[in-house]
Design an enzyme around this catalytic site. Structure first.
Site, PDB file in Angstrom:
ATOM      1  N   GLU A 139     -17.849   5.085   4.454  1.00 56.92           N
ATOM      2  CA  GLU A 139     -18.951   5.677   5.448  1.00 56.92           C
ATOM      3  C   GLU A 139     -18.748   7.012   5.955  1.00 56.92           C
ATOM      4  OE1 GLU A 139     -20.466   2.919   8.490  1.00 56.92           O
ATOM      5  OE2 GLU A 139     -21.592   1.628   6.689  1.00 56.92           O
ATOM      6  N   GLU A 369     -10.713   5.605  -4.306  1.00 57.15           N
ATOM      7  CA  GLU A 369     -10.510   3.308  -4.886  1.00 57.15           C
ATOM      8  C   GLU A 369      -9.412   3.702  -4.172  1.00 57.15           C
ATOM      9  OE1 GLU A 369     -12.320   1.786  -6.958  1.00 57.15           O
ATOM     10  OE2 GLU A 369     -14.046   2.949  -7.925  1.00 57.15           O
ATOM     11  N   GLY A 370      -9.244   3.855  -3.300  1.00 56.92           N
ATOM     12  CA  GLY A 370      -7.848   3.716  -1.909  1.00 56.92           C
ATOM     13  C   GLY A 370      -6.754   4.421  -2.310  1.00 56.92           C
ATOM     14  N   THR A 371      -6.197   5.197  -0.892  1.00 57.96           N
ATOM     15  CA  THR A 371      -6.070   6.417  -1.145  1.00 57.96           C
ATOM     16  C   THR A 371      -4.455   6.173  -1.810  1.00 57.96           C
ATOM     17  OG1 THR A 371      -4.992   6.586   0.815  1.00 57.96           O
ATOM     18  CG2 THR A 371      -6.982   8.009   0.761  1.00 57.96           C
TER      19      THR A 371
END
Ligand SMILES: Cc1cc2nc3c(=O)[nH]c(=O)nc-3n(C[C@H](O)[C@H](O)[C@H](O)COP(=O)(O)OP(=O)(O)OC[C@H]3O[C@@H](n4cnc5c(N)ncnc54)[C@H](O)[C@@H]3O)c2cc1C
Length: 390
Positions: A139, A369-371
Site C-alpha cells: 500500500e 519482494e522484500g528489500t
C-alpha cells in the site's frame, strides 16, 4: 590462444541439470532470444509492452504457473521453474516479473488457498495466458510492513465491501483479475477481484526508470462490492500473502542470475573486441580481475539457486533460506550489472546493449519482494534468534 569459456561453462552448470531441465532451459532461451531480446529495448524505451500478446505467448510456452499441478498447469519441478525464470530474466526482469506475478503470486494464491470453484474458474485461463492476474499487497503507506495495511473488507449481508488502495502493483492496468489482501474482522484475508468490478480503478505509474517493460499500477478500491465467495477460503492472516511472496522470491533467486549472466556475457564479448592502447580491453589485468570476480559471483549465485531449488523439490526449503538466496543474488546481480556497465564505457549507457537496462531493472528487483534490508533482518534473526524488525 585457449578457447574462451562462458561463465556457466566455467562452473559446468549444465552438468548439474537433468535432461528435462536442459530441454526446458533451451526452449525458453530460444523464445527469449528470438522474441524478447529482439524487441525489449524498444519496449523499455517507450515504456509500453504488448502485454496481452506476451501473456498468450508465455502461456503457449508453458511457463505461467508452470510448477503448479493440474488446472492446465505443467506441474514441473521447482528447479525447472527456476531455470525458466533465469532464462526469461536474461531477456528482461520485466518479462520475468509478468511471469512471476502471474504464476507465483496470483495463480499460486488461488491454487493454494482457493476453493475448487475458484480454481476451475481462473487457473486454466491464467495458465494459458488468456487471463492476466495481479497481486495487491503493498500500500502507499505500508510496504516492508504489510501487517499495517489499511485496505479493508467489511461484511454487508452475504457480500463484502472493499475499500483502500494498493501501490506498485505489477500487471495492474492489464490484469483481468486481482488477488487483493485486506483487513477484515477475522484478520487479513485474500479476495479475488475481477478488475471490471465497479469501484475499482487502476492508475498506471509513470516516469519509472526501472522495469519499463512491465506495467506497474496503483489500484484504488472505493466501495467495491464482492460476492461472499470472492474470499479465498483456505487462509487467514499474513501467512497467506507471505507464502505467495516466498514462491515469487524463489523465482527471483534464479532470475537475477539470468540478468547478471546476460550482462557478463555482453561485457566479455565487448572486452575482447573493443581495443584501446592497441589491444583488447579484455587483455588488461584490471579488466580481467573484474571479469573473474563477476564470474565467481555469478557461478556461486547460480549454484546457490540450484541448491535451494533441489531443497524445494524435496519440500525442505525454509523461508529464511529463500531470503539468503534473494538477498545474495539480487545484490550480486546488481553489482555485476554496474561493473559491466563500466566495462562498456560510453556504450554502456545506451539501450543498444542490454546492460544498463538490466542494471536499472535490478534496482526494482533489489527492492521488491522484500528489500535487501528486510532479507538481511530475516537472516539476522535466523542466526541469532533475535528479531530486529522494529
Ligand atoms: C517495480 C515494482 C513492482 C512491484 N510489484 C508489486 C506487486 O505486484 N505487488 C505488491 O504487492 N507489491 C509490489 N511492489 C512493492 C514492493 O514489494 C515494495 O516496494 C517493497 O516491499 C518495499 O516497500 P516500500 O517501497 O513501501 O518501501 P519501504 O518499506 O518504505 O522501505 C523504504 C526503505 O526503508 C527500509 N526499511 C524499512 N523497514 C526497515 C527496517 N525495519 N529496518 C531497516 N530498514 C528498513 C527498506 O529496506 C527500504 O530501504 C513492487 C515494487 C516495485 C518497485
Amino acid at each position: 590462444m585457449k578457447k574462451p569459456q562462458t561463465p556457466f561453462e566455467l562452473f559446468s552448470i549444465d552438468h548439474l541439470l537433468s535432461e528435462e531441465e536442459r530441454a526446458i532451459t533451451s526452449v525458453v532461451r530460444d523464445y527469449v532470444t528470438t522474441t524478447i531480446k529482439a524487441q525489449v529495448a524498444d519496449w523499455f524505451e517507450t515504456g509500453e509492452i504488448p502485454a496481452r500478446q506476451l501473456a498468450r505467448e508465455l502461456g503457449e510456452l508453458g511457463v505461467l504457473g508452470m510448477h503448479l499441478e493440474g488446472y492446465g498447469c505443467q506441474g514441473t519441478s521447482a528447479v525447472a521453474y527456476g531455470l525458466a525464470c533465469l532464462e526469461l530474466e536474461a531477456g528482461d526482469s520485466g518479462i520475468r516479473s509478468l511471469v512471476s506475478v502471474q504464476g507465483s503470486l496470483a495463480m499460486y494464491a488461488i491454487h493454494a488457498f482457493g476453493s475448487e470453484e475458484q480454481k476451475l474458474q481462473w487457473l486454466p485461463g491464467m495458465a494459458a495466458g488468456e487471463l492476466i492476474g495481479c497481486f495487491g499487497l503493498t500500500e502507499p503507506d505500508y510496504g516492508s510492513n504489510p501487517g499495517g495495511m489499511i485496505t479493508n473488507a467489511k461484511r454487508d449481508g452475504d457480500d463484502w465491501i472493499l475499500n483502500g488502495a494498493k501501490m506498485w502493483i505489477t500487471n495492474g492496468n492489464v490484469a483481468d483479475v486481482a488477488v487483493v489482501w485486506a483487513r477484515t474482522e477475522e484478520g487479513i484475508r485474500g479476495f479475488i477481484v475481477p478488475t471490471d468490478t465497479p469501484g475499482l480503478t487502476a492508475n498506471p505509474i509513470h516516469k519509472k526508470m526501472s522495469l519499463r517493460a512491465s506495467v506497474t499500477s496503483e489500484l484504488v478500491f472505493a466501495d467495491v462490492r464482492l460476492p461472499g465467495d470472492a474470499v479465498l477460503p483456505e487462509v487467514i492472516g499474513l501467512r497467506g500473502p507471505l507464502s505467495c511472496l516466498n514462491e515469487a522470491r524463489f523465482g527471483i533467486v534464479f532470475g537475477t542470475m539470468g540478468a547478471a549472466r546476460d550482462c557478463l556475457e555482453t561485457a566479455i564479448d565487448y572486452s575482447v573486441t573493443r581495443e584501446q592502447f592497441d589491444k583488447p580491453i579484455g587483455a588488461f589485468q584490471l579488466t580481467q580481475q573484474k571479469l573473474a570476480d563477476m564470474a565467481l559471483e555469478l557461478g556461486k549465485g547460480t549454484l546457490l539457486a540450484l541448491h535451494l531449488g533441489r531443497l524445494k523439490d524435496e519440500h525442505l526449503l525454509r523461508a529464511e533460506q529463500v531470503s539468503v538466496g534473494k538477498l545474495n543474488n539480487a545484490r550480486e546481480a546488481l553489482d555485476i550489472a554496474r561493473k559491466c556497465r563500466g566495462i562498456l564505457g560510453g556504450n554502456g549507457i545506451t539501450l543498444e546493449y542490454p546492460v544498463i537496462r538490466h542494471m536499472n531493472n535490478l534496482e526494482s528487483v533489489y527492492t521488491y519482494e522484500g528489500t535487501n534490508e528486510m532479507h538481511t533482518l530475516v537472516v539476522g534473526e535466523a542466526l541469532t534468534g533475535l528479531p530486529a524488525y522494529r
